[in-house]
Design a protein around this motif. Sequence first.
Motif, short mmCIF file in Angstrom:
data_model
loop_
_atom_site.label_atom_id
_atom_site.label_comp_id
_atom_site.label_asym_id
_atom_site.label_seq_id
_atom_site.Cartn_x
_atom_site.Cartn_y
_atom_site.Cartn_z
N LYS A 1 0.06 -15.33 3.97
CA LYS A 1 0.32 -13.97 3.48
C LYS A 1 -0.20 -13.81 2.05
O LYS A 1 -0.81 -12.78 1.72
N LYS A 2 0.02 -14.83 1.21
CA LYS A 2 -0.50 -14.77 -0.16
C LYS A 2 -2.02 -14.70 -0.15
O LYS A 2 -2.62 -13.92 -0.90
N LYS A 3 -2.64 -15.51 0.71
CA LYS A 3 -4.10 -15.52 0.80
C LYS A 3 -4.62 -14.15 1.23
O LYS A 3 -5.56 -13.62 0.66
N LEU A 4 -3.98 -13.58 2.25
CA LEU A 4 -4.40 -12.26 2.73
C LEU A 4 -4.17 -11.19 1.66
O LEU A 4 -4.98 -10.28 1.51
N SER A 5 -3.08 -11.33 0.93
CA SER A 5 -2.80 -10.37 -0.14
C SER A 5 -3.86 -10.46 -1.23
O SER A 5 -4.34 -9.43 -1.72
N ASN B 1 -6.98 -8.95 0.13
CA ASN B 1 -6.82 -7.49 0.14
C ASN B 1 -7.01 -6.91 -1.25
O ASN B 1 -7.73 -5.91 -1.43
N GLU B 2 -6.39 -7.54 -2.25
CA GLU B 2 -6.54 -7.08 -3.63
C GLU B 2 -8.01 -7.14 -4.06
O GLU B 2 -8.52 -6.22 -4.69
N GLU B 3 -8.67 -8.24 -3.70
CA GLU B 3 -10.08 -8.39 -4.06
C GLU B 3 -10.93 -7.32 -3.40
O GLU B 3 -11.80 -6.70 -4.04
N LEU B 4 -10.68 -7.05 -2.13
CA LEU B 4 -11.45 -6.03 -1.43
C LEU B 4 -11.19 -4.64 -1.99
O LEU B 4 -12.11 -3.84 -2.13
N LEU B 5 -9.92 -4.37 -2.32
CA LEU B 5 -9.60 -3.08 -2.92
C LEU B 5 -10.30 -2.94 -4.27
O LEU B 5 -10.84 -1.88 -4.60
N TRP B 6 -10.31 -4.01 -5.05
CA TRP B 6 -10.98 -3.99 -6.34
C TRP B 6 -12.48 -3.74 -6.16
O TRP B 6 -13.07 -2.92 -6.84
N LYS B 7 -13.07 -4.46 -5.20
CA LYS B 7 -14.50 -4.27 -4.94
C LYS B 7 -14.79 -2.85 -4.48
O LYS B 7 -15.79 -2.26 -4.86
#
Length: 104
Positions: free
Chosen positions: A53-57, A60-66
Amino acid sequence: AEKNLKLEEKITMLLQQNEELRARIEQNTVITRQLSEENANLQEYVEKEVEEKKKLSRTNEELLWKLQEGDAVSPVKLPPTSSTSFYRCSSGNSSPAKVRTLRR
């Protein structure tokens, strides 16, 4: 003699109860061992799930930032048959100032 007979019967009854209790203790020990194993397995599973879950989070944060960064400096989309050159402003601004399309 009658008192001895009653005491012997009581001893026999208590020995049977003792055996039954030992059997129950043995059974409870086996069940406790099984439950401890299952608990350890479940804890390991939960830890793995938490890490996933931490990895996916993070992903997700990285993709949102990108995605947000991509919106801020999104390139001009052109048809696949053309190439694009970007010219920068002399002021040092990093956004494209002019787009020139060359058709081949």
